[in-house]
Design an enzyme around this catalytic site. Sequence first.
Site, mmCIF file in Angstrom:
data_model
loop_
_atom_site.group_PDB
_atom_site.id
_atom_site.type_symbol
_atom_site.label_atom_id
_atom_site.label_comp_id
_atom_site.label_asym_id
_atom_site.label_seq_id
_atom_site.Cartn_x
_atom_site.Cartn_y
_atom_site.Cartn_z
ATOM 1 N N HIS A 175 0.800 5.433 1.094
ATOM 2 C CA HIS A 175 0.130 6.456 1.890
ATOM 3 C C HIS A 175 0.072 7.759 1.105
ATOM 4 C CE1 HIS A 175 0.696 4.424 5.950
ATOM 5 N NE2 HIS A 175 1.552 3.733 5.203
ATOM 6 N N HIS B 16 0.853 -1.201 0.000
ATOM 7 C CA HIS B 16 0.000 0.000 0.000
ATOM 8 C C HIS B 16 0.874 1.231 0.000
ATOM 9 C CE1 HIS B 16 0.887 -0.961 4.212
ATOM 10 N NE2 HIS B 16 0.834 0.351 4.427
#
Length: 133
Positions: free
Chosen positions: A100, A98
Amino acid sequence: MDCLFCKIIEGKLPSAKIYENEHVVAFLDINPVHPGHTLVVPKHHSTSLFDMPDDDIAAVFHAAKKVAQAVKEATSAGGINVNMNNDKAAGQVVFHSHIHLIPRFENDGLKLWPGRKYSEGQQAEIQKRIVGC
Ligand code: 5GP
Ligand code: ZN
């Protein structure tokens, strides 16, 4: 496989979703640096940048551009940090790839990494080692 983000992607756990397409989902981080802090996550499970298929890297960054613009506008942020923690030593705690998107504001008191000068010969040495890998 017991993966928190896979469960969010499958809808088995709740999230504040803000964007979704065939390859990617984006939802608000539960502990934001600032409100609007968003995670952009590939639907296909990989652990980090190191095992992420190139297609997912492209899809995540393509979506990140679109979502970052919306986050910036909605939060009136002055800028956005795009960050990816890869492996435990780099601060990764959820082992589903992932990135941010962190809204930032002038004088918000957050500092980026401290920079340090290279010692004599150190830059050339690390350059040689990285290029050789
Ligand atoms: P990492 O350090 O692995 O890059 O960051 C993982 C992020 O996931 C952290 O910022 C953390 O606040 C966020 N997070 C952890 N658990 C949950 C959750 O259940 N839901 C959401 N939306 N975010 C989470
Ligand atoms: Zn997963």
